[in-house]
Design an enzyme around this catalytic site. Structure first.
Site, PDB file in Angstrom:
ATOM      1  N   CYS A  77      26.572 -23.927  23.028  1.00  0.00           N
ATOM      2  CA  CYS A  77      25.353 -24.080  22.210  1.00  0.00           C
ATOM      3  C   CYS A  77      25.656 -24.274  20.726  1.00  0.00           C
ATOM      4  O   CYS A  77      24.798 -24.708  19.967  1.00  0.00           O
ATOM      5  CB  CYS A  77      24.439 -22.872  22.375  1.00  0.00           C
ATOM      6  SG  CYS A  77      23.878 -22.657  24.055  1.00  0.00           S
TER       7      CYS A  77
ATOM      8  N   HIS B 182      19.655 -21.304  16.154  1.00  0.00           N
ATOM      9  CA  HIS B 182      19.704 -21.776  17.544  1.00  0.00           C
ATOM     10  C   HIS B 182      18.453 -21.278  18.271  1.00  0.00           C
ATOM     11  O   HIS B 182      18.037 -20.131  18.096  1.00  0.00           O
ATOM     12  CB  HIS B 182      20.968 -21.241  18.213  1.00  0.00           C
ATOM     13  CG  HIS B 182      21.045 -21.588  19.661  1.00  0.00           C
ATOM     14  ND1 HIS B 182      20.779 -22.855  20.127  1.00  0.00           N
ATOM     15  CD2 HIS B 182      21.351 -20.845  20.749  1.00  0.00           C
ATOM     16  CE1 HIS B 182      20.905 -22.870  21.438  1.00  0.00           C
ATOM     17  NE2 HIS B 182      21.255 -21.661  21.843  1.00  0.00           N
TER      18      HIS B 182
ATOM     19  N   ASN C  41      15.593 -23.501  25.538  1.00  0.00           N
ATOM     20  CA  ASN C  41      16.941 -23.582  24.974  1.00  0.00           C
ATOM     21  C   ASN C  41      17.597 -24.879  25.449  1.00  0.00           C
ATOM     22  O   ASN C  41      17.921 -25.009  26.623  1.00  0.00           O
ATOM     23  CB  ASN C  41      17.732 -22.352  25.427  1.00  0.00           C
ATOM     24  CG  ASN C  41      19.139 -22.310  24.863  1.00  0.00           C
ATOM     25  OD1 ASN C  41      19.607 -23.273  24.265  1.00  0.00           O
ATOM     26  ND2 ASN C  41      19.813 -21.190  25.061  1.00  0.00           N
TER      27      ASN C  41
HETATM   28  O1  UT7 Z   1      22.163 -20.217  24.281  1.00  0.00           O
HETATM   29  C1  UT7 Z   1      23.107 -19.181  24.441  1.00  0.00           C
HETATM   30  C2  UT7 Z   1      22.532 -17.916  24.055  1.00  0.00           C
HETATM   31  N1  UT7 Z   1      21.641 -17.394  25.069  1.00  0.00           N
HETATM   32  C3  UT7 Z   1      20.943 -16.363  24.754  1.00  0.00           C
HETATM   33  O2  UT7 Z   1      21.003 -15.967  23.624  1.00  0.00           O
HETATM   34  C4  UT7 Z   1      20.101 -15.647  25.796  1.00  0.00           C
HETATM   35  C5  UT7 Z   1      20.144 -14.187  25.491  1.00  0.00           C
HETATM   36  N2  UT7 Z   1      19.420 -13.321  26.406  1.00  0.00           N
HETATM   37  C6  UT7 Z   1      18.077 -13.328  26.532  1.00  0.00           C
HETATM   38  O3  UT7 Z   1      17.397 -14.161  25.941  1.00  0.00           O
HETATM   39  C7  UT7 Z   1      17.422 -12.243  27.363  1.00  0.00           C
HETATM   40  O4  UT7 Z   1      18.392 -11.285  27.698  1.00  0.00           O
HETATM   41  C8  UT7 Z   1      16.723 -12.754  28.665  1.00  0.00           C
HETATM   42  C9  UT7 Z   1      15.469 -13.511  28.287  1.00  0.00           C
HETATM   43  C10 UT7 Z   1      17.690 -13.627  29.431  1.00  0.00           C
HETATM   44  C11 UT7 Z   1      16.310 -11.578  29.526  1.00  0.00           C
HETATM   45  O5  UT7 Z   1      15.478 -10.697  28.812  1.00  0.00           O
HETATM   46  P1  UT7 Z   1      15.763  -9.125  28.846  1.00  0.00           P
HETATM   47  O6  UT7 Z   1      14.697  -8.485  28.080  1.00  0.00           O
HETATM   48  O7  UT7 Z   1      17.189  -8.932  28.382  1.00  0.00           O
HETATM   49  O8  UT7 Z   1      15.573  -8.793  30.374  1.00  0.00           O
HETATM   50  P2  UT7 Z   1      16.631  -8.191  31.408  1.00  0.00           P
HETATM   51  O9  UT7 Z   1      17.665  -9.217  31.754  1.00  0.00           O
HETATM   52  O10 UT7 Z   1      17.118  -6.892  30.911  1.00  0.00           O
HETATM   53  O11 UT7 Z   1      15.699  -7.980  32.660  1.00  0.00           O
HETATM   54  C12 UT7 Z   1      14.576  -7.070  32.618  1.00  0.00           C
HETATM   55  C13 UT7 Z   1      13.877  -7.122  33.957  1.00  0.00           C
HETATM   56  C14 UT7 Z   1      14.818  -6.974  35.129  1.00  0.00           C
HETATM   57  O12 UT7 Z   1      14.158  -6.210  36.112  1.00  0.00           O
HETATM   58  P3  UT7 Z   1      14.517  -4.649  36.305  1.00  0.00           P
HETATM   59  O13 UT7 Z   1      15.978  -4.633  36.620  1.00  0.00           O
HETATM   60  O14 UT7 Z   1      14.187  -4.006  34.997  1.00  0.00           O
HETATM   61  O15 UT7 Z   1      13.638  -4.248  37.432  1.00  0.00           O
HETATM   62  C15 UT7 Z   1      14.979  -8.386  35.643  1.00  0.00           C
HETATM   63  O16 UT7 Z   1      15.271  -8.445  37.010  1.00  0.00           O
HETATM   64  O17 UT7 Z   1      13.233  -8.389  34.118  1.00  0.00           O
HETATM   65  C16 UT7 Z   1      13.642  -8.982  35.348  1.00  0.00           C
HETATM   66  N3  UT7 Z   1      13.675 -10.444  35.189  1.00  0.00           N
HETATM   67  C17 UT7 Z   1      12.593 -11.210  35.359  1.00  0.00           C
HETATM   68  N4  UT7 Z   1      11.319 -10.950  35.707  1.00  0.00           N
HETATM   69  C18 UT7 Z   1      10.471 -11.978  35.781  1.00  0.00           C
HETATM   70  C19 UT7 Z   1      14.718 -11.205  34.826  1.00  0.00           C
HETATM   71  N5  UT7 Z   1      14.344 -12.503  34.776  1.00  0.00           N
HETATM   72  C20 UT7 Z   1      13.039 -12.539  35.097  1.00  0.00           C
HETATM   73  C21 UT7 Z   1      12.085 -13.555  35.207  1.00  0.00           C
HETATM   74  N6  UT7 Z   1      10.820 -13.240  35.542  1.00  0.00           N
HETATM   75  N7  UT7 Z   1      12.387 -14.855  34.958  1.00  0.00           N
END
Ligand code: UT7
Length: 330
Positions: free
Chosen positions: A116, A256, A285
């Site tokens: 990225c 970004h 993204n």
């Molecule tokens: O371009 C390179 C750089 N990329 C980035 O910078 C991305 C960085 N990361 C992020 O933007 C975030 O970490 C995400 C958007 C990917 C995820 O957000 P988060 O607040 O970190 O969520 P999480 O991964 O901790 O997941 C929280 C919950 C989980 O459920 P449990 O384990 O708490 O029951 C996931 O299974 O949300 C669940 N989950 C979803 N639910 C609905 C994960 N993806 C989804 C989804 N829809 N698409």
């Protein structure tokens, strides 16, 4: 050619493929919701390339617009760099395919791999080639067809990405300070937090590899998030210091476009919430294309005007990160 003291961006362009995929559309593909995606990422929709469009096709469209904006023919390009993590194929470079499509027959061409962060790295590489006197005019493109490299069964990643391309034409000289010094860094010890493990020489294409879906992007989102906030914030401050500037000198910050919560955290840390440019709601993204598209839009919608100082910052797989500052001279 004589070395020059300044390098300016003389034209920008961007291209988003026609098809729009909304959060509601994603609800039909994986178990997710518009509410979750918007609350966690700030994304509403993203563009998806057609089956017969590769990254070079998207990049060529953005390049044509940038050349038109610059008012020069493709034959004046001496150097053409494409930043991409979704190349048309391993080789030849996507840059060579773009060259052929736009008729940049006098350019030497290569791809740059910094995930990225690629567009900012490519801007810096091209700027330095021009500063040295080796070339006079460069075309820098960030182009991605992310939709072919993400796992449409993984809701943790497939909701986050979109396809698109952005381009900038760089030339020796110009008014003001032009593209200034960058601050960039990398940390290969964290590579496995964001990568595509299959398909290369480490883990080549086999039926078993494909069955394990290793050809798709994998990310530990929460970890990546934390590093992205810290590294982009630090990089901006380092770039400002290198150029004897402070946060107050900057008219527009373009980070970004990975997640609105990452952008908001950086804005809060640096006290720049009123000057941050974002379009993550429309395009999600687009990896190396994100910065290039945002820069083009900010210029075209009048956010960036002649004489403004603009700070750009990126973060991506590798890990890689960086920031630079430019004075808009057009
Ligand atoms: O371009 C390179 C750089 N990329 C980035 O910078 C991305 C960085 N990361 C992020 O933007 C975030 O970490 C995400 C958007 C990917 C995820 O957000 P988060 O607040 O970190 O969520 P999480 O991964 O901790 O997941 C929280 C919950 C989980 O459920 P449990 O384990 O708490 O029951 C996931 O299974 O949300 C669940 N989950 C979803 N639910 C609905 C994960 N993806 C989804 C989804 N829809 N698409």
């Amino acid at each position: 050619m004589e070395p020059t003291r300044t390098v300016s961006i003389i034209g920008t362009g961007s291209y988003l493929p026609e098809k729009v995929l909304t959060n509601r559309d994603l609800e039909k593909i994986v178990e997710t919701s518009d509410e979750w995606i918007y609350a966690r990422t700030g994304m509403r929709e993203r563009h998806i390339a057609a089956a017969d469009q590769a990254s070079s096709d998207l990049g060529a469209e953005a390049a044509k617009k940038a050349l038109e904006d610059a008012g020069i023919p493709a034959t004046e390009i001496d150097l053409l760099i494409v930043a991409t993590l979704s190349p048309d194929m391993f080789f030849p470079s996507t840059a060579c395919f773009v060259q052929e499509k736009i008729g940049a027959t006098n350019a030497f061409c290569y791809d740059l791999g910094a995930a990225c962060s690629g567009f900012l790295y490519a801007l810096d590489a091209a700027k330095n080639q021009i500063l040295s006197g080796a070339v006079k005019t460069a075309l820098v493109i960030g182009s991605e067809k992310m939709s072919t490299f993400i796992d449409w069964e993984d809701r943790g990643t497939c909701i986050l990405f979109g396809d698109g391309a952005g381009a900038a034409v760089l030339r020796a000289g110009g008014e003001g300070r032009g593209i200034m010094q960058s601050a960039m860094g990398s940390d290969g010890s964290l590579a496995d937090l964001l990568w595509t493990p299959g398909g290369g020489s480490r883990n080549p294409a086999t039926h078993e590899m494909i069955d394990q879906r290793q050809q798709y992007l994998k990310m530990q989102g929460r970890e990546v998030f934390k590093h992205a906030v810290v590294r982009m914030g630090e990089a901006v401050l380092q770039a400002l210091e290198k150029n004897n500037l402070t946060v107050d000198d900057i008219k527009c910050f373009i980070p970004h476009q990975a997640n609105i919560r990452i952008i908001d955290s950086i804005a809060k840390r640096l006290g720049i919430a009123d000057r941050i440019y974002t379009n993550v709601d429309k395009y999600a993204n687009t990896s190396s294309a994100a910065l290039a598209i945002a820069l083009d839009e900010a210029v075209k919608d009048g956010t960036i005007q002649k004489g403004d100082l603009v700070a750009l910052t990126v973060f991506g797989g590798g890990f890689t990160w960086g920031a630079n500052v430019l004075e808009w001279g057009k």
